[in-house]
Design a protein around this motif. Structure first.
Motif, PDB file in Angstrom:
ATOM      1  N   GLU A   8      16.433  26.754 -33.995  1.00 12.87           N
ATOM      2  CA  GLU A   8      15.620  26.989 -35.199  1.00 12.87           C
ATOM      3  C   GLU A   8      14.460  26.005 -35.273  1.00 12.87           C
ATOM      4  OE1 GLU A   8      15.521  29.189 -37.733  1.00 12.87           O
ATOM      5  OE2 GLU A   8      17.172  30.384 -36.954  1.00 12.87           O
ATOM      6  N   PHE A   9      14.752  24.744 -34.953  1.00 11.51           N
ATOM      7  CA  PHE A   9      13.690  23.742 -34.950  1.00 11.51           C
ATOM      8  C   PHE A   9      12.601  24.127 -33.949  1.00 11.51           C
ATOM      9  CE2 PHE A   9      11.901  20.152 -32.613  1.00 11.51           C
ATOM     10  CZ  PHE A   9      11.060  19.654 -33.593  1.00 11.51           C
ATOM     11  N   GLN A  10      12.982  24.496 -32.741  1.00 10.38           N
ATOM     12  CA  GLN A  10      11.999  24.834 -31.707  1.00 10.38           C
ATOM     13  C   GLN A  10      11.125  26.020 -32.126  1.00 10.38           C
ATOM     14  OE1 GLN A  10      11.074  23.194 -29.061  1.00 10.38           O
ATOM     15  NE2 GLN A  10      12.626  21.635 -29.295  1.00 10.38           N
ATOM     16  N   LEU A  11      11.736  27.038 -32.707  1.00 10.94           N
ATOM     17  CA  LEU A  11      10.976  28.199 -33.179  1.00 10.94           C
ATOM     18  C   LEU A  11       9.971  27.796 -34.254  1.00 10.94           C
ATOM     19  CD1 LEU A  11      13.837  30.857 -33.461  1.00 10.94           C
ATOM     20  CD2 LEU A  11      11.925  30.868 -31.828  1.00 10.94           C
ATOM     21  N   GLU A  12      10.426  26.981 -35.187  1.00 11.08           N
ATOM     22  CA  GLU A  12       9.566  26.569 -36.287  1.00 11.08           C
ATOM     23  C   GLU A  12       8.454  25.649 -35.799  1.00 11.08           C
ATOM     24  OE1 GLU A  12       9.172  27.689 -40.291  1.00 11.08           O
ATOM     25  OE2 GLU A  12      10.537  28.354 -38.735  1.00 11.08           O
ATOM     26  N   LYS A  13       8.775  24.783 -34.867  1.00 11.19           N
ATOM     27  CA  LYS A  13       7.783  23.872 -34.292  1.00 11.19           C
ATOM     28  C   LYS A  13       6.623  24.662 -33.683  1.00 11.19           C
ATOM     29  CE  LYS A  13       7.287  20.368 -30.678  1.00 11.19           C
ATOM     30  NZ  LYS A  13       7.988  19.564 -29.665  1.00 11.19           N
ATOM     31  N   GLU A  14       6.951  25.698 -32.941  1.00 12.02           N
ATOM     32  CA  GLU A  14       5.911  26.520 -32.311  1.00 12.02           C
ATOM     33  C   GLU A  14       5.020  27.188 -33.357  1.00 12.02           C
ATOM     34  OE1 GLU A  14       7.948  29.167 -29.613  1.00 12.02           O
ATOM     35  OE2 GLU A  14       8.835  27.473 -28.541  1.00 12.02           O
ATOM     36  N   LYS A  15       5.621  27.694 -34.422  1.00  8.98           N
ATOM     37  CA  LYS A  15       4.841  28.342 -35.488  1.00  8.98           C
ATOM     38  C   LYS A  15       3.922  27.336 -36.184  1.00  8.98           C
ATOM     39  CE  LYS A  15       8.561  31.548 -36.636  1.00  8.98           C
ATOM     40  NZ  LYS A  15       9.540  31.870 -37.683  1.00  8.98           N
ATOM     41  N   ILE A  16       4.430  26.145 -36.430  1.00  8.24           N
ATOM     42  CA  ILE A  16       3.636  25.112 -37.106  1.00  8.24           C
ATOM     43  C   ILE A  16       2.453  24.705 -36.229  1.00  8.24           C
ATOM     44  CG2 ILE A  16       3.673  22.710 -37.906  1.00  8.24           C
ATOM     45  CD1 ILE A  16       6.687  23.263 -38.658  1.00  8.24           C
ATOM     46  N   GLN A  17       2.712  24.494 -34.952  1.00  6.40           N
ATOM     47  CA  GLN A  17       1.666  24.045 -34.028  1.00  6.40           C
ATOM     48  C   GLN A  17       0.533  25.052 -33.898  1.00  6.40           C
ATOM     49  OE1 GLN A  17       4.184  23.328 -30.600  1.00  6.40           O
ATOM     50  NE2 GLN A  17       3.690  21.151 -30.666  1.00  6.40           N
ATOM     51  N   GLN A  18       0.846  26.339 -33.977  1.00  2.33           N
ATOM     52  CA  GLN A  18      -0.157  27.375 -33.716  1.00  2.33           C
ATOM     53  C   GLN A  18      -1.409  27.230 -34.558  1.00  2.33           C
ATOM     54  OE1 GLN A  18       1.887  31.119 -34.052  1.00  2.33           O
ATOM     55  NE2 GLN A  18       2.897  30.874 -32.083  1.00  2.33           N
ATOM     56  N   LEU A  57      -2.248  24.367 -36.489  1.00  3.83           N
ATOM     57  CA  LEU A  57      -2.539  23.006 -36.957  1.00  3.83           C
ATOM     58  C   LEU A  57      -2.821  22.003 -35.846  1.00  3.83           C
ATOM     59  CD1 LEU A  57       0.238  22.756 -39.702  1.00  3.83           C
ATOM     60  CD2 LEU A  57      -2.128  23.495 -39.962  1.00  3.83           C
ATOM     61  N   GLN A  58      -3.062  22.477 -34.625  1.00  6.43           N
ATOM     62  CA  GLN A  58      -3.204  21.559 -33.487  1.00  6.43           C
ATOM     63  C   GLN A  58      -4.200  20.439 -33.742  1.00  6.43           C
ATOM     64  OE1 GLN A  58      -3.719  24.867 -33.397  1.00  6.43           O
ATOM     65  NE2 GLN A  58      -2.872  25.782 -31.570  1.00  6.43           N
ATOM     66  N   GLN A  59      -5.317  20.724 -34.414  1.00  2.00           N
ATOM     67  CA  GLN A  59      -6.359  19.715 -34.566  1.00  2.00           C
ATOM     68  C   GLN A  59      -5.958  18.589 -35.527  1.00  2.00           C
ATOM     69  OE1 GLN A  59      -6.524  22.867 -35.758  1.00  2.00           O
ATOM     70  NE2 GLN A  59      -7.992  23.070 -37.417  1.00  2.00           N
ATOM     71  N   TYR A  60      -4.916  18.797 -36.329  1.00  3.08           N
ATOM     72  CA  TYR A  60      -4.523  17.797 -37.327  1.00  3.08           C
ATOM     73  C   TYR A  60      -3.292  16.986 -36.933  1.00  3.08           C
ATOM     74  CZ  TYR A  60      -7.570  20.737 -40.146  1.00  3.08           C
ATOM     75  OH  TYR A  60      -8.638  21.464 -40.607  1.00  3.08           O
ATOM     76  N   ILE A  61      -2.475  17.530 -36.037  1.00  2.00           N
ATOM     77  CA  ILE A  61      -1.182  16.890 -35.783  1.00  2.00           C
ATOM     78  C   ILE A  61      -1.101  16.272 -34.393  1.00  2.00           C
ATOM     79  CG2 ILE A  61       0.033  18.320 -37.455  1.00  2.00           C
ATOM     80  CD1 ILE A  61       1.054  20.045 -35.211  1.00  2.00           C
ATOM     81  N   LEU A  62      -0.317  15.206 -34.318  1.00  2.00           N
ATOM     82  CA  LEU A  62      -0.056  14.519 -33.055  1.00  2.00           C
ATOM     83  C   LEU A  62       1.277  14.943 -32.455  1.00  2.00           C
ATOM     84  CD1 LEU A  62      -1.134  10.936 -34.112  1.00  2.00           C
ATOM     85  CD2 LEU A  62      -2.262  12.371 -32.422  1.00  2.00           C
ATOM     86  N   GLU A  63       2.308  15.014 -33.305  1.00  2.00           N
ATOM     87  CA  GLU A  63       3.668  15.284 -32.835  1.00  2.00           C
ATOM     88  C   GLU A  63       4.441  16.009 -33.926  1.00  2.00           C
ATOM     89  OE1 GLU A  63       4.867  11.400 -30.302  1.00  2.00           O
ATOM     90  OE2 GLU A  63       4.564  11.065 -32.453  1.00  2.00           O
ATOM     91  N   ILE A  64       5.508  16.657 -33.495  1.00  2.00           N
ATOM     92  CA  ILE A  64       6.458  17.270 -34.422  1.00  2.00           C
ATOM     93  C   ILE A  64       7.845  16.873 -33.941  1.00  2.00           C
ATOM     94  CG2 ILE A  64       7.372  19.405 -35.388  1.00  2.00           C
ATOM     95  CD1 ILE A  64       4.627  20.683 -34.916  1.00  2.00           C
ATOM     96  N   HIS A  65       8.657  16.337 -34.857  1.00  2.00           N
ATOM     97  CA  HIS A  65      10.003  15.860 -34.526  1.00  2.00           C
ATOM     98  C   HIS A  65      11.056  16.558 -35.372  1.00  2.00           C
ATOM     99  CE1 HIS A  65       8.471  12.349 -32.312  1.00  2.00           C
ATOM    100  NE2 HIS A  65       7.571  12.239 -33.278  1.00  2.00           N
TER     101      HIS A  65
END
Length: 168
Positions: free
Chosen positions: A21-31, A33-41
Motif C-alpha cells: 500500500e505504501f509503495q502504491l501511494e508513494k508512486e501516486k504522490i510522486q507523479q 509533486l516531483q519538483q517539490y519533494i526530495l524523498e518519501i518514507h
C-alpha cells in the motif's frame, strides 16, 4: 486490513500488504509533486515488519522548502487526501485520507528534527527485536485501555519513544 474508523483505537497484526500500500501511494504522490519533494518514507509502526499497528499507512514526504507544502495540496486532494494544515502537528503539513482513515501524510522540510526522530525510531525498531517486542506490548496494553481515545493512546507512548531516542 487497512483503515481506522474515527474515534477508535485498535491494532491489527502486521501484514506485507502495508508495504505494498505504501509503495502504491508513494508512486501516486510522486507523479505530481516531483519538483517539490526530495524523498518519501514509510514511517510509523506499519513500516516495521512484524509489529502490530493501527491500520493506517503513515507517509513522510520530505520537501525542499516547507512553503512548498502549499503547492502540493491540489494534487494530494485529487488523490483523496484532506489537507488539515500546519497547526495539527509541529513543523509539518498534515493530510489524511479516507473514512475510515487509511493513510496520513506528514510533510516535513529537509533536515526537520521531527522527521529525523521518526526515521531514527523506525530504524531502531527494525533493528532491535527486544525494543520492537517491548513497544508492541506497550501498544497492545494502551490500545486496550484507550479504545476510544487516540490522543491518550499516543500520549502514553511518548515516554517509550523518548527513552529510545535518548539512547540512539
Amino acid at each position: 486490513m487497512l483503515g481506522l474508523p474515527k474515534g477508535e483505537v485498535f491494532l491489527a497484526p502486521w501484514t506485507h500488504t502495508w508495504q505494498q500500500e505504501f509503495q502504491l501511494e508513494k508512486e501516486k504522490i510522486q507523479q505530481g509533486l516531483q519538483q517539490y519533494i526530495l524523498e518519501i518514507h514509510h514511517i510509523g509502526s506499519t513500516a516495521v515488519e512484524g509489529i502490530s499497528a493501527k491500520p493506517i499507512i503513515d507517509i513522510a514526504v520530505v520537501l525542499h522548502d516547507f512553503h512548498d507544502g502549499g503547492h502540493c495540496v491540489s494534487h494530494l486532494e485529487s488523490l483523496g487526501y484532506a489537507y488539515r494544515g500546519t497547526n495539527i502537528l509541529p513543523e509539518r503539513h498534515y493530510f489524511n485520507k479516507g473514512e475510515p482513515r487509511t493513510h496520513q501524510i506528514h510533510m516535513y522540510e529537509k533536515g526537520s528534527r521531527f522527521l529525523m526522530e521518526q526515521l531514527m525510531f523506525r530504524d531502531y525498531l527494525r533493528n532491535n527485536q527486544d525494543a520492537k517486542r517491548d513497544y508492541e506490548e506497550l501498544k497492545i496494553q494502551l490500545s486496550n485501555a484507550n479504545k476510544h481515545n487516540k490522543h491518550k493512546y499516543a500520549e502514553e507512548k511518548t515516554e517509550f519513544v523518548r527513552s529510545v531516542l535518548e539512547r540512539i
